[in-house]
Design an enzyme around this catalytic site. Structure first.
Site, PDB file in Angstrom:
ATOM      1  N   ARG A 216       0.720  -1.126   0.021  1.00  0.00           N
ATOM      2  CA  ARG A 216       0.040   0.126  -0.148  1.00  0.00           C
ATOM      3  C   ARG A 216       0.674   1.334   0.059  1.00  0.00           C
ATOM      4  O   ARG A 216       0.296   2.317   0.415  1.00  0.00           O
ATOM      5  CB  ARG A 216      -1.074  -0.046   0.974  1.00  0.00           C
TER       6      ARG A 216
ATOM      7  N   LYS B 145       2.795  11.309 -10.506  1.00  0.00           N
ATOM      8  CA  LYS B 145       2.004  10.717 -11.487  1.00  0.00           C
ATOM      9  C   LYS B 145       2.542   9.353 -11.652  1.00  0.00           C
ATOM     10  O   LYS B 145       3.588   9.290 -12.629  1.00  0.00           O
ATOM     11  CB  LYS B 145       1.236  11.626 -12.379  1.00  0.00           C
TER      12      LYS B 145
ATOM     13  N   GLU C 151       8.551  19.004 -24.082  1.00  0.00           N
ATOM     14  CA  GLU C 151       8.135  18.987 -22.985  1.00  0.00           C
ATOM     15  C   GLU C 151       8.534  20.544 -22.238  1.00  0.00           C
ATOM     16  O   GLU C 151       7.726  21.128 -21.464  1.00  0.00           O
ATOM     17  CB  GLU C 151       8.516  18.019 -21.903  1.00  0.00           C
TER      18      GLU C 151
ATOM     19  N   LYS D  61       6.533  23.283 -12.841  1.00  0.00           N
ATOM     20  CA  LYS D  61       5.933  21.906 -12.322  1.00  0.00           C
ATOM     21  C   LYS D  61       5.538  21.983 -11.046  1.00  0.00           C
ATOM     22  O   LYS D  61       4.515  21.547 -10.574  1.00  0.00           O
ATOM     23  CB  LYS D  61       6.288  20.867 -13.128  1.00  0.00           C
TER      24      LYS D  61
ATOM     25  N   GLU E 180      -4.527  16.747  -9.551  1.00  0.00           N
ATOM     26  CA  GLU E 180      -5.041  17.293 -10.926  1.00  0.00           C
ATOM     27  C   GLU E 180      -6.404  17.319 -11.215  1.00  0.00           C
ATOM     28  O   GLU E 180      -7.077  16.803 -12.129  1.00  0.00           O
ATOM     29  CB  GLU E 180      -4.673  16.005 -12.242  1.00  0.00           C
TER      30      GLU E 180
ATOM     31  N   ARG F 219      -3.265  21.979 -12.487  1.00  0.00           N
ATOM     32  CA  ARG F 219      -2.426  20.945 -12.893  1.00  0.00           C
ATOM     33  C   ARG F 219      -2.835  20.877 -14.350  1.00  0.00           C
ATOM     34  O   ARG F 219      -1.782  20.238 -15.324  1.00  0.00           O
ATOM     35  CB  ARG F 219      -2.295  19.884 -12.145  1.00  0.00           C
TER      36      ARG F 219
ATOM     37  N   ASN G  95      -1.084  19.625 -19.312  1.00  0.00           N
ATOM     38  CA  ASN G  95      -1.709  18.828 -20.408  1.00  0.00           C
ATOM     39  C   ASN G  95      -1.731  19.262 -21.728  1.00  0.00           C
ATOM     40  O   ASN G  95      -2.302  18.721 -22.918  1.00  0.00           O
ATOM     41  CB  ASN G  95      -2.737  18.005 -20.164  1.00  0.00           C
TER      42      ASN G  95
ATOM     43  N   HIS H   2      -1.358  17.245 -24.990  1.00  0.00           N
ATOM     44  CA  HIS H   2      -1.360  15.874 -24.723  1.00  0.00           C
ATOM     45  C   HIS H   2      -2.490  15.178 -24.971  1.00  0.00           C
ATOM     46  O   HIS H   2      -2.541  14.020 -25.319  1.00  0.00           O
ATOM     47  CB  HIS H   2      -1.257  15.665 -23.321  1.00  0.00           C
TER      48      HIS H   2
ATOM     49  N   HIS I 223      -1.478  12.073 -26.926  1.00  0.00           N
ATOM     50  CA  HIS I 223      -1.805  10.862 -26.380  1.00  0.00           C
ATOM     51  C   HIS I 223      -2.815  10.004 -27.551  1.00  0.00           C
ATOM     52  O   HIS I 223      -2.440   8.651 -27.576  1.00  0.00           O
ATOM     53  CB  HIS I 223      -2.620  10.890 -25.032  1.00  0.00           C
TER      54      HIS I 223
ATOM     55  N   HIS J 231       6.608   9.960 -27.313  1.00  0.00           N
ATOM     56  CA  HIS J 231       5.784  10.614 -26.435  1.00  0.00           C
ATOM     57  C   HIS J 231       6.106  12.214 -26.977  1.00  0.00           C
ATOM     58  O   HIS J 231       5.095  13.031 -27.047  1.00  0.00           O
ATOM     59  CB  HIS J 231       6.027  10.459 -25.208  1.00  0.00           C
TER      60      HIS J 231
END
Length: 378
Positions: free
Chosen positions: A133, A155, A197, A239, A249, A253, A257, A260, A264, A282
């Site tokens: 956990r 993330k 990026e 960031k 997010e 935040r 993206n 993205h 994606h 990417h």
């Protein structure tokens, strides 16, 4: 912005689980006492699993292992090396990483050390989030893209055939150590992908940073340590500020993206084939996605076309693609976007901009407008 930063920069990430990002050349050198002390401070237990991939491990694993043993001489250390490539960021490989933790006998105070690019960092971080956990994770990013993006913010995820990063968790690292000297072994294509990026931060937050990148493009492409350290530190500052305000997010935040949603969809439609093929990796997909997002902003009357033209010119100067690859069906890409995590009950959501340095989330974007941008093949 100065082109002569200190040899090493530190960016602090605030929040419920604060941590430091260390940036500069030689940070994996076990002969340096400051490097040893830095890592010793974040290794809390007696077990560590070093996770890397088949490209990075032969180049840098021994340095990382030496540093880990210098920081904690009695450390029970195991190494798990996965095949390289985005296509390997799967639930099956994630399970193998958990098996490696079990074989190590990793306890609740163990640490997963991620040595690699975004694929390794995402998968190793997700394994750390799930083992018992949640155990510690230290990120040692070896690509520019990972240094400025995926290693920062917590993330973690793996991909499914239906889409990118659909299974994951938020799990901040204990520390990020970005040794810019490892970028000398980075393939040229991967360096340029990371710069996409970096450009994103300027596009979203700071037009002056975009101007700085344009002025120092040659130094960045030549892997100048001063230029890289400055670009990485500035990107991480952007960031870190966003992550501290919106760790899960749920609002601000989402601006990270930019490009993205398109990117994606392109990656998923090309099967995450990435750098070993003609498919976009990417960073390249994000570069194309940012140009498409700028064009969509213009189509919707939000931004002048000239802003998109300048962004496209900068990306091209950095050697990045800016047009949709041939053979991709706009309808299939839109279908991918419906499954994107940024979509909701009101329809497609995009990060769009009003101008360079000023972005916002726009919900309920009509699919016809998205198709029109895709069909124009910007």
């Amino acid at each position: 912005m100065s082109l002569h930063p200190p040899a090493q920069r530190t960016v602090e990430v605030a929040g419920d689980a604060p941590y430091a990002i260390s940036i500069g050349p030689g940070l994996l050198d076990a002969a340096r006492a400051d490097n040893v002390q830095r890592l010793a401070q974040v290794l809390r237990g007696r077990h560590a699993l070093l996770v890397s991939d088949s490209h990075v491990a032969p180049l840098h694993a021994q340095r990382a292992i030496a540093l880990l043993h210098a920081a904690r001489p009695q450390l029970a250390l195991s190494t798990w090396v996965m095949p390289a490539g985005e296509q390997e960021k799967t639930l099956a490989r994630f399970g193998e990483c958990l098996d490696a933790l079990a074989a190590l006998g990793a306890t609740r105070d163990a640490t997963v050390v991620a040595l690699g690019g975004g694929v390794v960092g995402d998968l190793a971080g997700f394994a750390a989030a799930c083992w018992m956990r949640g155990i510690d994770c230290v990120q040692l990013p070896t690509t520019l893209l990972a240094m400025v993006d995926s290693s920062v913010g917590g993330k973690t995820a793996v991909d499914l055939p239906q889409g990118k990063n659909l299974v994951g968790a938020f799990h901040p690292p204990r520390a990020v150590i970005a040794d810019t000297s490892v970028l000398r072994t980075l393939p040229e294509r991967e360096l340029r992908a990371g710069l996409a990026e970096v450009v994103k931060y300027g596009a979203v937050f700071d037009a002056q940073f975009l101007a700085w990148l344009d002025a120092h493009a040659d130094a960045l492409l030549a892997r100048d340590d001063h230029a890289l350290t400055e670009a990485i530190a500035r990107s991480c500052e952007f960031k870190a500020d966003v992550v501290a305000r919106d760790p899960y997010e749920r609002g601000h935040r989402a601006l990270l993206n930019f490009g993205h949603t398109f990117g994606h969809a392109i990656e998923a439609e090309q099967g995450y084939a990435g750098s070993g093929s003609d498919a976009l990796n990417h960073g390249e997909a994000v570069a194309v996605g940012m140009v498409l997002a700028a064009r969509l902003s213009t189509l919707l009357g939000l931004a002048p076309a000239e802003a998109g033209d300048r962004l496209q010119a900068l990306l091209q100067r950095l050697g990045l693609p800016t047009g949709l690859p041939p053979g991709l069906d706009p309808g299939a890409l839109v279908a991918r976007m419906r499954l994107d995590k940024k979509a909701d009950a009101h329809g497609l959501r995009f990060v769009l901009w009003d101008r360079a340095g000023s972005a916002r989330v726009v919900a309920g974007v009509a699919e016809d407008a998205v198709r029109a941008v895709l069909e124009a093949r910007a």
